[in-house]
Design a protein around this motif. Structure first.
Motif, PDB file in Angstrom:
ATOM      1  N   LEU A  26       0.707  -1.235   0.054  1.00 43.26           N
ATOM      2  CA  LEU A  26       0.006   0.222  -0.029  1.00 43.26           C
ATOM      3  C   LEU A  26       0.941   1.134  -0.039  1.00 43.26           C
ATOM      4  N   PHE A  27       1.935   1.170   0.683  1.00 43.69           N
ATOM      5  CA  PHE A  27       2.928   2.415   0.919  1.00 43.69           C
ATOM      6  C   PHE A  27       4.208   2.302  -0.286  1.00 43.69           C
ATOM      7  N   GLY A  28       4.179   1.179  -1.119  1.00 43.02           N
ATOM      8  CA  GLY A  28       4.985   1.202  -2.121  1.00 43.02           C
ATOM      9  C   GLY A  28       6.477   1.176  -1.725  1.00 43.02           C
ATOM     10  N   VAL A  29       6.546   0.238  -0.358  1.00 42.89           N
ATOM     11  CA  VAL A  29       7.852   0.040   0.045  1.00 42.89           C
ATOM     12  C   VAL A  29       8.117  -1.467   0.382  1.00 42.89           C
ATOM     13  N   VAL A  30       9.393  -1.933   0.481  1.00 40.89           N
ATOM     14  CA  VAL A  30       9.659  -3.061   0.833  1.00 40.89           C
ATOM     15  C   VAL A  30      10.489  -3.552   2.103  1.00 40.89           C
ATOM     16  N   GLU A  31      10.465  -4.765   2.375  1.00 40.64           N
ATOM     17  CA  GLU A  31      11.380  -5.118   3.548  1.00 40.64           C
ATOM     18  C   GLU A  31      12.663  -5.621   3.184  1.00 40.64           C
ATOM     19  N   LEU A  32      13.887  -5.112   3.205  1.00 44.85           N
ATOM     20  CA  LEU A  32      15.044  -5.639   2.531  1.00 44.85           C
ATOM     21  C   LEU A  32      15.702  -6.473   3.805  1.00 44.85           C
ATOM     22  N   ARG A  33      16.131  -7.671   3.691  1.00 45.76           N
ATOM     23  CA  ARG A  33      17.000  -8.308   4.663  1.00 45.76           C
ATOM     24  C   ARG A  33      18.098  -8.666   3.972  1.00 45.76           C
ATOM     25  N   MET A  34      19.268  -8.600   4.834  1.00 51.26           N
ATOM     26  CA  MET A  34      20.933  -8.818   4.042  1.00 51.26           C
ATOM     27  C   MET A  34      21.315  -9.699   5.081  1.00 51.26           C
ATOM     28  N   ASP A  35      22.116 -10.862   4.752  1.00 50.88           N
ATOM     29  CA  ASP A  35      22.763 -11.654   5.566  1.00 50.88           C
ATOM     30  C   ASP A  35      24.166 -11.629   5.516  1.00 50.88           C
ATOM     31  N   ALA A  36      24.544 -11.251   6.548  1.00 50.93           N
ATOM     32  CA  ALA A  36      26.236 -10.849   6.574  1.00 50.93           C
ATOM     33  C   ALA A  36      26.929 -11.941   7.255  1.00 50.93           C
ATOM     34  N   GLU A  37      27.922 -12.411   7.087  1.00 50.42           N
ATOM     35  CA  GLU A  37      28.911 -13.369   7.596  1.00 50.42           C
ATOM     36  C   GLU A  37      29.025 -13.421   8.963  1.00 50.42           C
ATOM     37  N   GLY A  38      29.050 -14.438   9.696  1.00 56.61           N
ATOM     38  CA  GLY A  38      29.782 -14.314  11.205  1.00 56.61           C
ATOM     39  C   GLY A  38      28.394 -13.861  12.075  1.00 56.61           C
ATOM     40  N   GLY A  39      28.761 -13.858  13.554  1.00 57.76           N
ATOM     41  CA  GLY A  39      27.835 -13.421  14.365  1.00 57.76           C
ATOM     42  C   GLY A  39      26.839 -14.592  14.494  1.00 57.76           C
ATOM     43  N   GLU A  40      25.956 -14.040  15.518  1.00 61.74           N
ATOM     44  CA  GLU A  40      24.834 -15.101  15.763  1.00 61.74           C
ATOM     45  C   GLU A  40      23.615 -14.417  15.167  1.00 61.74           C
ATOM     46  N   LYS A  41      22.472 -13.722  16.070  1.00 61.87           N
ATOM     47  CA  LYS A  41      21.428 -13.173  15.343  1.00 61.87           C
ATOM     48  C   LYS A  41      21.917 -11.942  14.486  1.00 61.87           C
ATOM     49  N   GLU A  42      23.132 -11.230  15.029  1.00 61.99           N
ATOM     50  CA  GLU A  42      23.571 -10.036  14.422  1.00 61.99           C
ATOM     51  C   GLU A  42      23.626 -10.094  12.756  1.00 61.99           C
ATOM     52  N   SER A  43      24.011 -11.298  12.365  1.00 65.59           N
ATOM     53  CA  SER A  43      24.343 -11.448  11.033  1.00 65.59           C
ATOM     54  C   SER A  43      23.032 -11.094  10.014  1.00 65.59           C
ATOM     55  N   ILE A  52      40.271 -22.973  18.712  1.00 64.91           N
ATOM     56  CA  ILE A  52      40.256 -22.726  17.272  1.00 64.91           C
ATOM     57  C   ILE A  52      39.104 -22.687  16.718  1.00 64.91           C
ATOM     58  N   THR A  53      38.869 -21.419  16.121  1.00 66.08           N
ATOM     59  CA  THR A  53      37.346 -21.047  15.261  1.00 66.08           C
ATOM     60  C   THR A  53      37.571 -21.091  13.960  1.00 66.08           C
ATOM     61  N   THR A  54      36.410 -21.639  13.503  1.00 68.19           N
ATOM     62  CA  THR A  54      36.044 -21.498  12.018  1.00 68.19           C
ATOM     63  C   THR A  54      34.825 -20.991  11.674  1.00 68.19           C
ATOM     64  N   ALA A  55      34.334 -20.796  10.612  1.00 69.34           N
ATOM     65  CA  ALA A  55      33.241 -20.101  10.196  1.00 69.34           C
ATOM     66  C   ALA A  55      31.985 -20.713  10.780  1.00 69.34           C
ATOM     67  N   ALA A  56      32.022 -21.812  11.234  1.00 69.32           N
ATOM     68  CA  ALA A  56      31.103 -22.533  11.884  1.00 69.32           C
ATOM     69  C   ALA A  56      30.955 -23.221  13.116  1.00 69.32           C
ATOM     70  N   SER A  57      32.165 -23.331  13.355  1.00 70.41           N
ATOM     71  CA  SER A  57      32.425 -24.138  14.859  1.00 70.41           C
ATOM     72  C   SER A  57      33.478 -23.451  15.483  1.00 70.41           C
ATOM     73  N   SER A  58      33.741 -23.935  16.812  1.00 66.93           N
ATOM     74  CA  SER A  58      34.948 -23.671  17.597  1.00 66.93           C
ATOM     75  C   SER A  58      35.287 -24.809  18.381  1.00 66.93           C
ATOM     76  N   VAL A  59      36.502 -25.143  18.378  1.00 71.73           N
ATOM     77  CA  VAL A  59      36.994 -26.268  19.296  1.00 71.73           C
ATOM     78  C   VAL A  59      38.169 -26.093  20.137  1.00 71.73           C
ATOM     79  N   GLU A  60      38.201 -26.407  21.390  1.00 70.09           N
ATOM     80  CA  GLU A  60      39.234 -26.065  22.200  1.00 70.09           C
ATOM     81  C   GLU A  60      40.183 -27.168  22.573  1.00 70.09           C
ATOM     82  N   ILE A  61      41.346 -26.828  22.793  1.00 69.98           N
ATOM     83  CA  ILE A  61      42.487 -27.698  23.160  1.00 69.98           C
ATOM     84  C   ILE A  61      42.921 -27.439  24.560  1.00 69.98           C
TER      85      ILE A  61
END
Lengths: 489, 161
Positions: A115-132, B126-135
């Protein structure tokens, strides 16, 4: 390196429509609740006390204030191959992400956003947990195009490679095993919510059910719950996969889907970590399966951290279809029988049958024995015991039969395994981060082991497990995974 | 299958024993607190009995963890760092052998807790992109040298790739 500072001189904000999204969503929820109450011949607003109405009004005002402050404080800029995001109301934060670390782009459009002509943009970055996950809740189409071009996701010529028709979506809804969850949820609602229990409609249905004998009544209740659950499952399947199209645009794969909320996922081919084929018991009977994609830093929390590529397809044509999308991948494992590469496949040895069956027999047999506590004749207890042991033996032998591994390709590992569903995985060697070989006492005695692969995917790492394979075969897989000596390179 | 050959520092046994004592004391205190609260609020006796059973099982496990387990763990724990991969073997009941190609390593962290500091030991993560192991429980200078080696090998591998 492209200098982007000239392109972006100042920080940008999201579209201001985001401020009223929260309130509209809240109002829509109230309207939906009122409609449900009306259907059950009750008035929602009159059922609320004056204190509850005041709390509701205050929460709407607070949500407006919160949305405004979020919009005001959320700013971003693309500068010198970096994305800088400032956000936070009480605690300010500033995130700096290198553009090459952004892997996937996801576009979601709800009815409201349309309705407002907008979209939700999601990008996935490497690493981190939820912050990615980088979430831009409301941006204009032009802004999306600008961001895409900055991330080198320019759209090239589109060519549709897969269309999901309507009938398979219905079949997907009917054959999903999530029907069980939906039934449980319905039962929970029925027993927990008083307004459902007291509504005249529900009382009428209960009255009608009382006219039956006990066995018929149980059958009728089960049939009603199953029917409603199937209807809900089919509706959700339609909602998610209506007009699903797969496009190949240059080096990217694009998946568009959705009935009301449209959803566009773009994955770069080089970021593809694994292709997974899932067959649940029902679908396996009809020769049907679902295909998932696991990509680096990608994935959907509502699709087991993966992206569904094809919701439902006949297994007969799967190998051919996937080969057209991914010509460099090998899919012989989908139909290994009679294939020339069959001799390169490893299966579980016969002695592993004991490992596959023993724990299941003990657990299910134990459950069968527990029926001795129920007020039923001993013959029924024996029947339950026999049934549970037979189920565990069939389950164990199916698991034994479905373990197949193929290390024929240098850069790809293919294997199939089963817990309840049969899973066939095609995995890029470069995405396997570590391999673990595990042995317990029984396995050690029988020269068997379990191997586990940890794959680099989304914030939630994906771990695949193949149980009870021969130690000798594990050594071959170990040699396959071991990197070549630097001198050999 | 190639098995790793390097052993941890012998002081690791003492480290694990101290860990077992600390964990045992903390769990014991927690269970005693629960038992006191159950008595104070006069909760059903069956729950209180279950807590005592849990307490007894924990005490037995702590004795096992203090006496037999550290030696067995030490016997099984092996690691090896090559120019192409890191191998780790560990586990008493379930033996696990972990294989990480060196070019998957993203970063290496040296960690020292109070027990490690006391015995001049260090844990290598030791950390990889998906896991980490400890010695765990490596002598400090060996941990530093392994950390340096991994970084160097990872860099060389990246150049080759």
């Amino acid at each position: 390196m492209m200098n982007m500072s000239s392109l972006d001189q100042k920080y940008r904000r999201l579209h201001p429509s985001i401020i009223i999204f929260g309130i509209i969503r809240k109002l829509v929820a109230i309207v939906i609740l009122s409609i449900i109450y009306l259907l059950l011949h009750q008035n929602y607003m009159s059922s609320l006390s004056s204190i509850a109405k005041t709390i509701l009004a205050i929460s709407i005002v607070f949500s407006l204030m919160r949305s405004y402050l979020f919009w005001k404080n959320f700013t971003y800029i693309f500068e010198d191959d970096l994305l800088i995001i400032n956000s936070g109301m009480l605690f300010k934060s500033s995130r700096v992400i290198a553009l090459h670390q952004i892997r996937n782009i996801d576009l979601r459009v709800s009815l409201l956003q349309r309705l407002f002509g907008v979209v939700e943009l999601r990008m996935d970055a490497e690493g981190g947990e939820k912050e990615s996950l980088l979430k831009f809740a409301a941006v204009t189409r032009n802004e999306v195009e600008r961001i895409k071009s900055l991330l080198r996701y320019q759209e090239k010529e589109n060519s549709i490679v897969w269309k999901q028709f309507l009938t398979p979506i219905f079949v997907y809804g009917i054959t999903t095993l999530k029907v069980g969850y939906v039934s449980s949820f319905l039962m929970f609602c029925y027993f927990q919510f008083d307004f459902l229990d007291n509504s005249s409609f529900v009382l009428q249905v209960e009255e009608w059910l009382r006219t039956f004998d006990m066995p018929q009544r149980i059958g009728a209740i089960a049939a009603i719950f199953m029917l409603v659950s199937w209807m809900i499952s089919v509706f959700f399947a339609l909602f998610r996969f209506y007009r699903l199209r797969v496009y190949i645009t240059g080096d990217s794969l694009q998946i568009k889907k959705g009935l009301v909320n449209t959803h566009t996922t773009t994955i770069k081919m080089k970021d593809l970590a694994a292709i997974r084929v899932e067959e649940n018991i029902l679908r396996q009977l009809f020769g049907l399966c679902t295909v998932y994609l696991d990509s680096i830093s990608g994935g959907n929390e509502d699709e087991s951290n993966s992206t569904i590529l094809i919701p439902l397809i006949r297994k007969k044509i799967l190998s051919r279809t996937l080969q057209t999308y991914f010509p460099t991948w090998d899919f012989t494992l989908i139909s290994p029988i009679g294939n020339p590469a069959d001799k390169n496949l490893f299966r579980s040895p016969k002695r592993s049958m004991l490992s596959f069956c023993i724990l299941k027999c003990m657990l299910l047999g134990g459950c069968g024995l527990l029926t001795i506590q129920l007020p039923i004749p001993p013959s029924y207890v024996s029947l339950m015991l026999l049934l549970s042991v037979s189920i565990s033996l069939i389950w164990g032998s199916l698991q034994y039969k479905d373990v197949v591994i193929n290390t024929f390709q240098r850069n790809q590992l293919s294997f199939s395994t089963r817990f309840i569903n049969k899973t066939t995985v095609f995995m890029g060697r470069h995405c396997i981060q570590q391999m673990v070989y595990r042995q317990n006492f029984i396995q050690s005695h029988n020269h068997l082991c379990t191997i586990m692969f940890t794959v680099r995917t989304s914030a939630f790492k994906t771990r695949y497990k193949v149980k009870h394979i021969d130690e000798k075969n594990a050594s071959i897989i170990n040699a396959w995974f071991s990197p070549a000596k630097m001198t050999d390179l | 299958m190639r098995e790793p050959t390097q052993k941890l520092d012998i002081k690791a046994i003492r480290g694990w024993r101290i860990e077992a004592v600390v964990e045992g004391i903390l769990i014991g205190m927690g269970l005693l607190l629960v038992e006191y609260l159950l008595y104070h609020f006069q909760v059903a006796r069956i729950i209180s009995a279950m807590v005592w059973v849990l307490f007894g099982s924990c005490a037995l496990f702590c004795i096992f963890d203090l006496t037999v387990l550290p030696k067995l763990r030490y016997k099984k724990w092996r690691y090896e760092v090559h120019d192409t991969e890191v191998l780790i073997g560990e586990g008493v009941l379930f033996y696990e052998r972990i294989q990480i190609p060196i070019n998957r390593v993203q970063h290496v962290t040296l960690k020292q807790g109070p027990i490690s500091r006391m015995y001049k030991l260090a844990t290598l993560e030791i950390t990889t992109a998906a896991s980490s192991v400890e010695i765990p429980y490596l002598s400090q200078h060996i941990a530093e040298s392994i950390s340096k080696d991994i970084k160097q090998f990872a860099l060389l591998n990246d150049e080759h790739e």
